[in-house]
Design an enzyme around this catalytic site. Structure first.
Site, PDB file in Angstrom:
ATOM      1  N   PHE A  52      -2.518 -64.054  34.973  1.00 42.42           N
ATOM      2  CA  PHE A  52      -3.179 -63.823  33.637  1.00 42.42           C
ATOM      3  C   PHE A  52      -2.442 -62.327  33.491  1.00 42.42           C
ATOM      4  CE2 PHE A  52      -6.728 -66.303  35.031  1.00 42.42           C
ATOM      5  CZ  PHE A  52      -6.469 -67.291  34.132  1.00 42.42           C
ATOM      6  N   HIS A  53      -1.118 -62.093  33.596  1.00 39.86           N
ATOM      7  CA  HIS A  53      -0.513 -60.911  33.196  1.00 39.86           C
ATOM      8  C   HIS A  53       0.909 -61.410  33.392  1.00 39.86           C
ATOM      9  CE1 HIS A  53      -0.403 -60.815  37.922  1.00 39.86           C
ATOM     10  NE2 HIS A  53       0.781 -60.754  37.614  1.00 39.86           N
ATOM     11  N   ALA A  54       1.812 -60.365  32.682  1.00 35.83           N
ATOM     12  CA  ALA A  54       3.325 -60.446  32.927  1.00 35.83           C
ATOM     13  C   ALA A  54       3.731 -59.035  33.545  1.00 35.83           C
ATOM     14  CB  ALA A  54       4.018 -60.709  31.419  1.00 35.83           C
TER      15      ALA A  54
END
Ligand code: TYD
Length: 137
Positions: A52-54
């Site tokens: 749940f990130h970039a």
């Protein structure tokens, strides 16, 4: 799919079923970046979701060295893809600005080769911010 999308890299497996196998990732022979950091994720409960990130800058090459790990990705152009990692000789290359949700099956071990050291400020952990940045670039 574009130059900004993740893609799978299949590496050679050297060995045999009696001896066992070895796989090698080596810049610039078969990986597209120099490695500055290696980390691994293990002992995750079955079906545990992570990610749940970039990342703004980071290139990564990710393996399931054991077990099965699913990646749901969205690149900077909004292209969504799903990858199943379940072979120790197949890695997923993830360029910068790719949102990922990761699902670990039981007893899976994730190995990540990364192009930069850890910098928390380089993460994008808010999905709306991810979408906003992609509209600007
Ligand atoms: P994170 O990248 O958020 O893991 P995931 O996306 O798989 O859930 O990292 C989890 C925690 O570990 C977070 O508190 C940051 C810390 N961490 C480091 O200190 N150094 C690192 O190189 C990494 C990858 C994480």
């Amino acid at each position: 799919m574009s130059e900004f999308s993740p893609y799978l890299i299949e590496f050679k497996s050297i060995g045999s079923s009696t001896l066992g196998f070895i796989t090698i990732a080596e810049y610039p022979m078969n990986i597209p970046f120099k490695i500055k950091r290696v980390y691994w994720i293990y002992d995750t409960p079955s079906n545990q979701e992570r990610g749940f990130h970039a990342h703004k800058e980071l290139n990564q090459l990710i393996f399931a060295v054991s077990g099965k790990i699913l990646f749901n990705t969205e690149d900077r152009n909004g292209v969504k893809q799903q990858y199943t990692l379940d072979k120790p000789n197949v890695g997923l290359f993830i360029p910068p600005l790719v949102w990922r949700q990761i699902v670990f099956e039981e007893n899976s071990v994730l190995l990540c080769l990364a192009s930069e050291i850890y910098i928390e400020e380089e993460y994008i952990r808010d999905y709306n911010e991810f979408k906003k940045i992609n509209q600007i670039i």
